[in-house]
Write a protein that holds these residues in place. Structure first.
Motif: not given
Length: 213
Positions: A125-134
Motif C-alpha cells: 500500500a505504501d507504494d500507491i500514491k493517490y492522485n485524483l486524475a491518474t
C-alpha cells in the motif's frame, strides 16, 4: 465548497460506469462475488470504486483506495456498509446506490486473479500514491480487474472541463485552493495531443487562469 456536484448537474453528466447495473443492497450477498468490481454514488456525485474480496464475512470485505483526505488516500480494507456510506461515521446516515461493473468474457479465474492483485496491492500500500486524475479509486479497481490503470469518470470529467473551459473558469475562479488543485489535476491529465485547435485554445486559457494562479 465542493464544485463537482454543481458541474455534474449543470452539464447533466452521469458518471455511472459503462457496463454496470444497479443492485439491491439487500441482495448483495447473493449477487456479489470475490473479485467483483463495485461502485457507489448518488445522483450527481462521483462514483467510489472497490473490489469485493470475501462475501462470506458478515458485512462483505472490500479492498479500495480511499481516505477522508484525498491527498493521503491509500489502499485499505473496508466493509460494504462503510463503503456505501462513505465513512464509518456515516453508516446508517448516508446510503448511496450500489452498482456492479460487468466485464465481457469474465471467468472465475479472472475473478480470482482480481482478488490476488487487490491483496498484493494492499500488501504494498505504501507504494500507491493517490492522485485524483491518474491514480484514484476507479483506476485502482480497474487495475485489479484488467491490469490497466484507467478511470472512465476522470476521462469524462476531463473532456467536459476542456470543452467548457471558459465557462467553467467563470464558475470556479473564486474556488478555494483545494478545489483548484483537484480541478487542475483533472485538466492536466487531459490527452493534449488529441485536442483540436479550438479545444487547445480553451485548455491554454484554463491553464493560464486556474492552474498558474
Amino acid at each position: 465548497m465542493d464544485y463537482l456536484p454543481q458541474f455534474l448537474k449543470y452539464y447533466n453528466i452521469d458518471l455511472q460506469p459503462t457496463n454496470s447495473n444497479g443492485i439491491d443492497i439487500e441482495l448483495a450477498k447473493d449477487l456479489l462475488y470475490p473479485g467483483a468490481h463495485i461502485a457507489t454514488a448518488n445522483p450527481y456525485e462521483h462514483f467510489h470504486h472497490g473490489i469485493v474480496i470475501d462475501t462470506n464475512t458478515p458485512d462483505i470485505s472490500i479492498i479500495h483506495l480511499w481516505a477522508a483526505d484525498k491527498n493521503s488516500g491509500r489502499v485499505q480494507t473496508t466493509t460494504l456498509p462503510i463503503f456505501i456510506a462513505g465513512s464509518i461515521d456515516d453508516v446508517g446516515k448516508n446510503l448511496r446506490h450500489l452498482y456492479l461493473v460487468n466485464y465481457d468474457g469474465d471467468t472465475v479465474k479472472k475473478q480470482q486473479t482480481t482478488v490476488e492483485t487487490a491483496k498484493k496491492t494492499l500488501e504494498n500500500a505504501d507504494d500507491i500514491k493517490y492522485n485524483l486524475a491518474t491514480l484514484n479509486c476507479e483506476s485502482f479497481a480497474s487495475f485489479c480487474r484488467t491490469g490497466k490503470w484507467r478511470s472512465e469518470q476522470t476521462e469524462k470529467l476531463t473532456n467536459v472541463l476542456i470543452e467548457n473551459a471558459a465557462d467553467i473558469y467563470e464558475k470556479v475562479k473564486d474556488a478555494d485552493e483545494n478545489n483548484k488543485r483537484n480541478i487542475s489535476a483533472l485538466v492536466q491529465a487531459a490527452p493534449i495531443d488529441a485536442l483540436d485547435p479550438s479545444q487547445k485554445e480553451l485548455y491554454d486559457h484554463f491553464v493560464r487562469n486556474i492552474i498558474e494562479t
